[in-house]
Design a protein around this motif. Structure first.
Motif, PDB file in Angstrom:
ATOM      1  N   ILE A 138       0.860  -1.176   0.000  1.00  0.00           N
ATOM      2  CA  ILE A 138       0.000   0.000   0.000  1.00  0.00           C
ATOM      3  C   ILE A 138       0.898   1.227   0.000  1.00  0.00           C
ATOM      4  O   ILE A 138       2.070   1.151   0.365  1.00  0.00           O
ATOM      5  CB  ILE A 138      -0.986   0.032   1.181  1.00  0.00           C
ATOM      6  N   GLU A 139       0.356   2.355  -0.405  1.00  0.00           N
ATOM      7  CA  GLU A 139       1.151   3.574  -0.431  1.00  0.00           C
ATOM      8  C   GLU A 139       1.614   3.909   0.979  1.00  0.00           C
ATOM      9  O   GLU A 139       0.839   3.854   1.930  1.00  0.00           O
ATOM     10  CB  GLU A 139       0.351   4.721  -1.031  1.00  0.00           C
ATOM     11  N   LEU A 140       2.881   4.268   1.094  1.00  0.00           N
ATOM     12  CA  LEU A 140       3.456   4.575   2.397  1.00  0.00           C
ATOM     13  C   LEU A 140       2.743   5.746   3.054  1.00  0.00           C
ATOM     14  O   LEU A 140       2.464   5.716   4.250  1.00  0.00           O
ATOM     15  CB  LEU A 140       4.957   4.859   2.268  1.00  0.00           C
ATOM     16  N   GLU A 141       2.418   6.770   2.296  1.00  0.00           N
ATOM     17  CA  GLU A 141       1.722   7.917   2.883  1.00  0.00           C
ATOM     18  C   GLU A 141       0.387   7.509   3.487  1.00  0.00           C
ATOM     19  O   GLU A 141       0.004   7.996   4.548  1.00  0.00           O
ATOM     20  CB  GLU A 141       1.541   9.024   1.847  1.00  0.00           C
ATOM     21  N   GLU A 142      -0.334   6.602   2.848  1.00  0.00           N
ATOM     22  CA  GLU A 142      -1.597   6.092   3.393  1.00  0.00           C
ATOM     23  C   GLU A 142      -1.342   5.338   4.692  1.00  0.00           C
ATOM     24  O   GLU A 142      -2.057   5.516   5.684  1.00  0.00           O
ATOM     25  CB  GLU A 142      -2.287   5.194   2.369  1.00  0.00           C
ATOM     26  N   ALA A 143      -0.322   4.504   4.701  1.00  0.00           N
ATOM     27  CA  ALA A 143       0.012   3.728   5.902  1.00  0.00           C
ATOM     28  C   ALA A 143       0.404   4.655   7.047  1.00  0.00           C
ATOM     29  O   ALA A 143      -0.024   4.466   8.196  1.00  0.00           O
ATOM     30  CB  ALA A 143       1.130   2.748   5.608  1.00  0.00           C
ATOM     31  N   VAL A 147      -1.566   5.073  10.684  1.00  0.00           N
ATOM     32  CA  VAL A 147      -0.879   4.737  11.925  1.00  0.00           C
ATOM     33  C   VAL A 147      -0.602   5.952  12.794  1.00  0.00           C
ATOM     34  O   VAL A 147      -0.734   5.899  14.011  1.00  0.00           O
ATOM     35  CB  VAL A 147       0.434   3.972  11.625  1.00  0.00           C
ATOM     36  N   LEU A 148      -0.212   7.059  12.181  1.00  0.00           N
ATOM     37  CA  LEU A 148       0.233   8.224  12.945  1.00  0.00           C
ATOM     38  C   LEU A 148      -0.869   9.207  13.296  1.00  0.00           C
ATOM     39  O   LEU A 148      -0.656  10.084  14.130  1.00  0.00           O
ATOM     40  CB  LEU A 148       1.362   8.941  12.196  1.00  0.00           C
ATOM     41  N   VAL A 149      -2.003   9.101  12.667  1.00  0.00           N
ATOM     42  CA  VAL A 149      -3.093  10.051  12.968  1.00  0.00           C
ATOM     43  C   VAL A 149      -4.020   9.479  14.012  1.00  0.00           C
ATOM     44  O   VAL A 149      -4.245   8.358  14.189  1.00  0.00           O
ATOM     45  CB  VAL A 149      -3.870  10.382  11.673  1.00  0.00           C
TER      46      VAL A 149
END
Length: 149
Positions: A138-143, A147-149
């Motif tokens: 999956i796109e890293l930005e999506e991951a 996870v971080l939000v």
């Protein structure tokens, strides 16, 4: 215990990859790759040094492998070949991402596989901590967002 990963790049020759030993969770390595290795030249420079103990914002210069304070102060990567003098730690070449994943999870027992492809970073989470049960890149930005939000 280390959070191990494979860091790879897909191109017309297949997949080139290095092993990364420590702190490869999304909030560390994922975030660093996204913010500091966002172009092909930087990715190539990272992979050119071979297997890495820890990824950081800068490729850096040769330092004593055990000088953790200097490494942290410089925010630099710590490589097994350059900084520790270990041989045979160069990047591996694989036919495709399926062969890469088999190697990553069966031979290296990694938790995550990061792959730079088509100008962007992708991540495959073997532990399913990202919440994606389809087991695919999956796109890293999506991951990171999940996870971080």
């Amino acid at each position: 215990m280390a959070t191990r990963a494979i860091i790879a790049k897909l191109d017309d020759k297949g997949v080139k990859a290095i092993y990364s030993h420590s702190d490869n969770y999304l909030a560390h390595t994922g975030k660093i790759l996204d913010q500091h290795y966002a172009n092909e030249d930087k990715v190539n420079e990272l992979l050119a040094h071979g297997d890495v103990s820890i990824v950081d914002e800068n490729i850096g210069v040769k330092i004593d492998f055990n000088d953790y304070k200097l490494r942290a102060a410089n925010k630099q990567c710590l490589f097994y070949d350059r900084d520790r003098g270990e041989k045979y730690k160069q990047a591996e070449q694989f036919k495709d991402e399926n062969v890469l994943l088999k190697y990553a999870f069966e031979e290296c027992d990694v938790d995550l596989a990061y792959m730079f492809a088509y100008g962007s970073w992708y991540v495959y989470d073997n532990s399913d901590k990202i919440g994606n049960t389809s087991y695919q890149f999956i796109e890293l930005e999506e991951a990171l967002y999940n996870v971080l939000v």
